[in-house]
Each structure stands twice: as C-alpha cells, then as structure tokens.
Write a protein that holds these residues in place. Structure first.
Motif, PDB file in Angstrom:
ATOM      1  N   PRO A 180      -2.516   7.884  -4.468  1.00 63.34           N
ATOM      2  CA  PRO A 180      -3.420   8.721  -3.654  1.00 63.34           C
ATOM      3  C   PRO A 180      -3.730   8.114  -2.286  1.00 63.34           C
ATOM      4  CG  PRO A 180      -4.238   8.508  -5.898  1.00 63.34           C
ATOM      5  CD  PRO A 180      -3.144   7.516  -5.756  1.00 63.34           C
ATOM      6  N   SER A 181      -3.789   6.782  -2.202  1.00 61.06           N
ATOM      7  CA  SER A 181      -4.068   6.141  -0.916  1.00 61.06           C
ATOM      8  C   SER A 181      -2.945   6.403   0.080  1.00 61.06           C
ATOM      9  CB  SER A 181      -4.264   4.637  -1.109  1.00 61.06           C
ATOM     10  OG  SER A 181      -5.352   4.373  -1.977  1.00 61.06           O
TER      11      SER A 181
ATOM     12  N   THR B 248      -2.048   0.129   7.848  1.00 63.85           N
ATOM     13  CA  THR B 248      -2.894   0.587   6.744  1.00 63.85           C
ATOM     14  C   THR B 248      -2.105   0.642   5.432  1.00 63.85           C
ATOM     15  OG1 THR B 248      -4.100   1.940   8.345  1.00 63.85           O
ATOM     16  CG2 THR B 248      -4.505   2.374   6.027  1.00 63.85           C
ATOM     17  N   ARG B 249      -0.865   1.083   5.500  1.00 62.32           N
ATOM     18  CA  ARG B 249      -0.036   1.107   4.287  1.00 62.32           C
ATOM     19  C   ARG B 249       0.189  -0.299   3.746  1.00 62.32           C
ATOM     20  NH1 ARG B 249       3.010   5.185   7.319  1.00 62.32           N
ATOM     21  NH2 ARG B 249       2.619   7.248   6.388  1.00 62.32           N
ATOM     22  N   LEU B 250       0.425  -1.253   4.631  1.00 65.40           N
ATOM     23  CA  LEU B 250       0.608  -2.632   4.170  1.00 65.40           C
ATOM     24  C   LEU B 250      -0.653  -3.165   3.496  1.00 65.40           C
ATOM     25  CD1 LEU B 250       2.610  -4.208   7.144  1.00 65.40           C
ATOM     26  CD2 LEU B 250       3.465  -3.588   4.877  1.00 65.40           C
TER      27      LEU B 250
ATOM     28  N   GLY C  73      -0.979  -4.321  -0.357  1.00 57.75           N
ATOM     29  CA  GLY C  73      -1.508  -5.644  -0.703  1.00 57.75           C
ATOM     30  C   GLY C  73      -2.636  -5.572  -1.716  1.00 57.75           C
ATOM     31  N   PHE C  74      -3.561  -4.616  -1.522  1.00 56.53           N
ATOM     32  CA  PHE C  74      -4.656  -4.446  -2.486  1.00 56.53           C
ATOM     33  C   PHE C  74      -4.125  -4.000  -3.849  1.00 56.53           C
ATOM     34  CE2 PHE C  74      -7.672  -4.546   1.046  1.00 56.53           C
ATOM     35  CZ  PHE C  74      -8.761  -5.161   0.458  1.00 56.53           C
ATOM     36  N   SER C  75      -3.064  -3.199  -3.858  1.00 60.12           N
ATOM     37  CA  SER C  75      -2.487  -2.767  -5.130  1.00 60.12           C
ATOM     38  C   SER C  75      -1.893  -3.942  -5.889  1.00 60.12           C
ATOM     39  CB  SER C  75      -1.417  -1.703  -4.879  1.00 60.12           C
ATOM     40  OG  SER C  75      -1.965  -0.588  -4.211  1.00 60.12           O
ATOM     41  N   LEU C  76      -1.262  -4.868  -5.181  1.00 63.06           N
ATOM     42  CA  LEU C  76      -0.720  -6.060  -5.840  1.00 63.06           C
ATOM     43  C   LEU C  76      -1.840  -6.950  -6.376  1.00 63.06           C
ATOM     44  CD1 LEU C  76       2.161  -6.957  -3.347  1.00 63.06           C
ATOM     45  CD2 LEU C  76       2.340  -5.797  -5.567  1.00 63.06           C
ATOM     46  N   ILE C  77      -2.923  -7.045  -5.617  1.00 57.94           N
ATOM     47  CA  ILE C  77      -4.077  -7.825  -6.088  1.00 57.94           C
ATOM     48  C   ILE C  77      -4.700  -7.170  -7.312  1.00 57.94           C
ATOM     49  CG2 ILE C  77      -6.394  -8.618  -5.461  1.00 57.94           C
ATOM     50  CD1 ILE C  77      -5.412  -8.835  -2.576  1.00 57.94           C
ATOM     51  N   ALA C  78      -4.708  -5.825  -7.338  1.00 58.61           N
ATOM     52  CA  ALA C  78      -5.350  -5.099  -8.440  1.00 58.61           C
ATOM     53  C   ALA C  78      -4.660  -5.327  -9.777  1.00 58.61           C
ATOM     54  CB  ALA C  78      -5.372  -3.605  -8.124  1.00 58.61           C
TER      55      ALA C  78
END
Length: 340
Positions: free
Chosen positions: A228-229, A259-261, A265-270
């Motif tokens: 969704p992001s 913004t996509r990067l 990055g947040f998705s990998l941290i999640a």
C-alpha cells in the motif's frame, strides 16, 4: 528551623513530589540524614546530560502516554491486543491523519493559486517574447528572459507573503505529521517489552501472528506495509501529460525515488520487529491509501470545501488509465509471453 529551610531552598530544583516525600521523612530521620538524601538526588539529577533530558522530555514521555492510553483502552473495553491496536490505528488515521491530509491539501491549493496568479500576470510579456523569438530578435530575447525571471521571482515572493505560505513549510508539515506515527511506534514497543503486558501480548494475536511481541513468522505483515505504501506514492505522484514543466517533473521523480527507498528500508526493518508494531504500520498504510483515494472524490472534496481534483470528475479512473498507458508495453510483453 534555619538549617531545614537552608536545605529545602538549596534543593528547590527537585520536583515538588520528591521534595514532599523527602520532607515527610524529616520527622523520622535526623537533619544530617535528610541532607544526605537530598544531596544524592541532586547529584543524580546533575549527572544527566542534556541529550538524556531531551530524550526523556520529547520522546520517552509522549511514548509512555501513548502506551498508557493503549493499556487503558485494552482494559476498559476488554479487547484483545490485536483489536486494541487496530481500533487505535483507525482513531489515529481518522483524527490525526485526516487533519494533516486536509491541511496539506489546502496548503497545496494556495501554492497553486500563487503560481496561477504569476502566470496570468506575466502572460502578456510571454506572448511578446514569443513574437520576438519568431522574428529572430535573439539579442533582446536574452535580456527579456532575465528580466522576466526576476519579475516572476518577485511576484512569487509577494504571493507567498500574501497567502502566508512557502514550499519549505509544506516539507515541515509533512515531517510534523510523522511525529505521532513515531510516538505510536515507540508506545507499542514499550508494551511489547513490558513484563506486565508481555504475557497477554504473547497470546492475544490473531490469524498467523498469535504472538504480537515477536516478529511475524511468515513476513506477510511487512509485505502488507510495503505494497500500500508504494501504491500510495505512485498514486500521489501521477501527473497529466503537459500539466507541469519538466523541472518539476524531474524533482518529483527524485522525491518519489527517495521515498520508495525509505519505505523499502522500513519494510526490511519490519521483518525483525514485533508483530504488534508492524500491525500498526500495515493498518496505517492501508488506511492512508484509502483516505487519499476518498479525498480525491468530487463529492468528498465539495464537503471539505477543497478545490476540484486536477484529474477531473473521475480522478481514480484517470490515474489508473495513465498508469496503464505508462506500463502498456510491459503488459503487452507479458501477454505475448503467456501465449508462447
């Protein structure tokens, strides 16, 4: 009496509740012992660096307030923790998210009004300049362009001052909107780490993530945050052909790429974060996308007293057609490959 007064006034920088607690011990302890206790507390306070005090004031205290609010909702409504997080996320997007989105929309409308006023003001001079270019008067065209740029800059500054806006304020507004999101994240993290709430957090999950204090075992929640992001970034970045100049288009591409990067990055941290935090991220991202599409509808914009969408009466369908035309070659290639 004088000695006690001296001790009290020398430690007035302590919080009032600590002073009251320490003075209550005055009747059960000697004056020297009371002085020693006050000195220990004062020494501990003086040892705190400025960064620690700033962290406790601007990060820890608001996050603790959010965590206490979560616990209050959980205990008052007798909801499981996954439902508590979901309900709080809906309230967060409805109150904070909607307010920030409407404010940004109105700010962008004022920016567009300033740009239209500048173009309308300089349009006669632009026509004269084009006529001179057709006649081949290159020497005068260069000077006219420089004068036109200076005049456009001056009119833009006057418009910003008149409407009390600036593009930099839009960036600050966007950054300010991410602060409550961080407080919610830290608050849920405190709940996941607290020994008081950890047993229930470990049992009151749902579906495949029954333990909200541990990471999602299948990694589906980070994927639910990522998709969704990315769709929202593409949806907001759509532009009709020829509607803006190429310099703005290039700047928008760079911004969307960065913004996509960040989102990736947040998705990998999640992947390694507790499922309770990623559940909040996923629901917030999905609700934000739905909210953005809802605010593009003509009827909703009329209710909120916003200007009509730049994509006309069917903004969502128009964006979909533009995106489909952009990737038409890719889809034709897939269709050809499927027939092999």
């Amino acid at each position: 009496m004088l000695s006690c007064r001296r001790v009290v006034f020398s430690h007035l920088r302590l919080p009032s509740n600590q002073i009251a607690c320490l003075l209550s011990q005055r009747f059960n302890s000697s004056s020297s012992e009371l002085s020693r206790i006050l000195q220990e507390h004062s020494y501990g306070l003086e040892k705190k660096p400025t960064s620690t005090i700033a962290f406790e004031t601007f990060v820890q205290t608001p996050a603790e307030f959010v965590a206490d609010s979560f616990v209050y909702i959980h205990d008052s409504l007798a909801l499981p923790w996954w439902a508590t997080i979901a309900l709080s996320t809906i309230a967060f997007r409805t109150i904070v998210g909607a307010t920030m989105t409407i404010t940004q929309q109105r700010f962008i409308e004022r920016l567009q009004t300033v740009r239209r006023n500048v173009v309308n003001e300089l349009e006669p001079q632009i026509r004269v300049l084009n006529m001179q270019a057709m006649r081949g008067k290159t020497a005068s065209i260069i000077e006219e362009k420089k004068h036109l740029k200076r005049e456009a800059l001056q009119l833009t500054k006057q418009g910003y001052a008149e409407y009390n806006i600036h593009p930099g304020k839009l960036l600050i507004l966007a950054l300010f909107g991410s602060v409550p999101w961080l407080y919610f994240t830290f608050g849920i993290r405190m709940i996941c780490m607290s020994p008081i709430t950890l047993p229930k957090m470990s049992q009151e999950g749902v579906l495949w993530f029954q333990n909200l204090a541990e990471a999602d075992p299948y990694g589906l929640l980070p994927l639910g945050f990522l998709i969704p992001s990315l769709i929202g970034i593409t949806f907001n970045g759509m532009q009709q052909p020829g509607s803006v100049n190429q310099r703005l288009v290039s700047a928008g591409r760079i911004q969307r790429g960065v913004t996509r990067l960040v989102v990736i990055g947040f998705s990998l941290i999640a992947v390694k974060l507790p499922a309770g935090i990623v559940l909040f991220w996923t629901l917030n991202s999905s609700l934000q996308l739905a909210q953005t599409m809802l605010f593009e509808l003509p009827r909703m914009r009329k209710i909120l007293r916003l200007q009509p969408s730049r994509f006309g009466s069917q903004p969502i369908q128009t964006r979909w057609n533009l995106w489909k035309d952009k990737w038409s070659l890719f889809f034709r290639t897939l269709k050809w490959y499927s027939k092999l």
